[in-house]
Write a protein that holds these residues in place. Sequence first.
Motif, short mmCIF file in Angstrom:
data_model
loop_
_atom_site.label_atom_id
_atom_site.label_comp_id
_atom_site.label_asym_id
_atom_site.label_seq_id
_atom_site.Cartn_x
_atom_site.Cartn_y
_atom_site.Cartn_z
N ALA A 57 0.78 -1.11 0.18
CA ALA A 57 0.09 -0.12 -0.10
C ALA A 57 0.84 1.36 -0.09
N LEU A 58 2.21 1.05 0.62
CA LEU A 58 2.97 2.33 0.51
C LEU A 58 4.05 2.36 -0.23
N ALA A 59 3.93 1.53 -1.35
CA ALA A 59 5.11 1.43 -2.40
C ALA A 59 5.18 2.87 -2.81
N PRO A 60 6.46 3.44 -3.04
CA PRO A 60 7.78 2.75 -3.04
C PRO A 60 8.48 2.66 -1.79
N VAL A 61 7.75 2.71 -0.75
CA VAL A 61 8.63 2.88 0.59
C VAL A 61 9.54 1.28 0.43
N SER A 62 10.86 1.56 1.02
CA SER A 62 11.75 0.63 1.33
C SER A 62 11.39 -0.18 2.46
N GLN A 63 11.71 -1.54 2.59
CA GLN A 63 11.66 -2.31 3.82
C GLN A 63 11.95 -1.65 5.14
N LYS A 64 13.29 -1.12 4.84
CA LYS A 64 13.90 -0.78 5.97
C LYS A 64 13.45 0.41 6.52
N MET A 65 12.97 1.50 5.68
CA MET A 65 12.26 2.62 6.11
C MET A 65 10.86 2.09 6.71
N LEU A 66 10.03 1.12 6.03
CA LEU A 66 8.91 0.92 6.57
C LEU A 66 9.12 0.24 8.48
N THR A 67 10.17 -0.58 8.27
CA THR A 67 10.39 -1.25 9.60
C THR A 67 10.71 -0.25 10.79
N GLN A 68 11.55 0.73 10.17
CA GLN A 68 11.98 1.42 11.02
C GLN A 68 10.71 2.53 11.67
N ASN A 69 9.84 3.01 10.74
CA ASN A 69 8.62 3.74 11.17
C ASN A 69 7.75 2.92 12.12
N LEU A 70 7.60 1.73 11.71
CA LEU A 70 6.69 0.96 12.45
C LEU A 70 7.29 0.86 14.01
N ARG A 71 8.52 0.66 14.04
CA ARG A 71 9.03 0.41 15.24
C ARG A 71 8.78 1.85 16.17
N GLU A 72 9.25 2.88 15.56
CA GLU A 72 9.11 4.22 16.26
C GLU A 72 7.80 4.21 16.78
N LEU A 73 6.52 4.06 15.71
CA LEU A 73 5.24 4.25 16.18
C LEU A 73 4.90 3.16 17.41
N GLU A 74 5.55 2.03 17.25
CA GLU A 74 5.37 1.05 18.37
C GLU A 74 6.10 1.70 19.57
N GLU A 75 6.94 2.01 19.68
CA GLU A 75 7.73 2.43 20.86
C GLU A 75 7.05 4.06 21.49
N ARG A 76 6.32 4.34 20.75
CA ARG A 76 5.66 5.76 21.17
C ARG A 76 4.12 5.21 21.43
N GLY A 77 3.78 3.99 21.49
CA GLY A 77 2.38 3.67 21.84
C GLY A 77 1.20 4.02 20.68
N MET A 78 1.69 4.02 19.52
CA MET A 78 0.81 4.60 18.58
C MET A 78 0.19 3.13 17.99
N ILE A 79 1.17 2.30 17.94
CA ILE A 79 0.58 0.98 17.10
C ILE A 79 0.99 -0.14 18.03
N GLU A 80 0.40 -1.14 17.57
CA GLU A 80 0.57 -2.59 18.44
C GLU A 80 1.13 -3.44 17.26
N ARG A 81 2.04 -4.23 17.48
CA ARG A 81 2.57 -5.34 16.79
C ARG A 81 2.40 -6.67 17.40
N LYS A 82 1.52 -7.69 16.49
CA LYS A 82 1.10 -8.83 17.08
C LYS A 82 1.85 -10.06 16.16
N VAL A 83 2.70 -10.81 17.04
CA VAL A 83 3.42 -11.79 16.32
C VAL A 83 2.78 -13.23 16.48
N TYR A 84 2.43 -13.85 15.51
CA TYR A 84 1.84 -15.28 15.74
C TYR A 84 2.92 -16.16 15.67
N PRO A 85 2.90 -17.14 16.65
CA PRO A 85 3.89 -18.50 16.51
C PRO A 85 3.67 -19.48 15.29
N VAL A 86 3.83 -19.01 14.04
CA VAL A 86 3.59 -19.95 13.15
C VAL A 86 4.88 -19.80 12.21
#
Length: 109
Positions: free
Chosen positions: A44-73
């Motif tokens: 949806a955010l093309a042409p964002v790089s994987q590195k840039m997307l990961t960096q922004n997701l981590r920052e938003l998660e650290e700030r409490g704006m988004i939640e990351r849920k990992v499934y053990p699969v």
Amino acid sequence: MQEKEKLPACPVETALLFLKDKWQVLIYRELLTGTKRFSELKKALAPVSQKMLTQNLRELEERGMIERKVYPVVPPKVEYSLTPLGETMAPVIDALKHWGEMYKAKNKE
């Protein structure tokens, strides 16, 4: 949010901490419609790089704006969604959308 982060005195400047990157604004836009997997966000955010997307997701998660849920699969499944605090960005994103529509319409004239 990082522990004991010193916030600016100006509330507008404080708000801009959460909108400081165009990718973060677009991440909010995408997550306002519901939970998304990393691959859905990247597409949806093309042409964002994987590195840039990961960096922004981590920052938003650290700030409490988004939640990351990992499934053990296998392969790993990770989903992102807005927290209640992140959902409070809806009127801000909506205002940006309406302003952008108005500006585009005005410049067509």
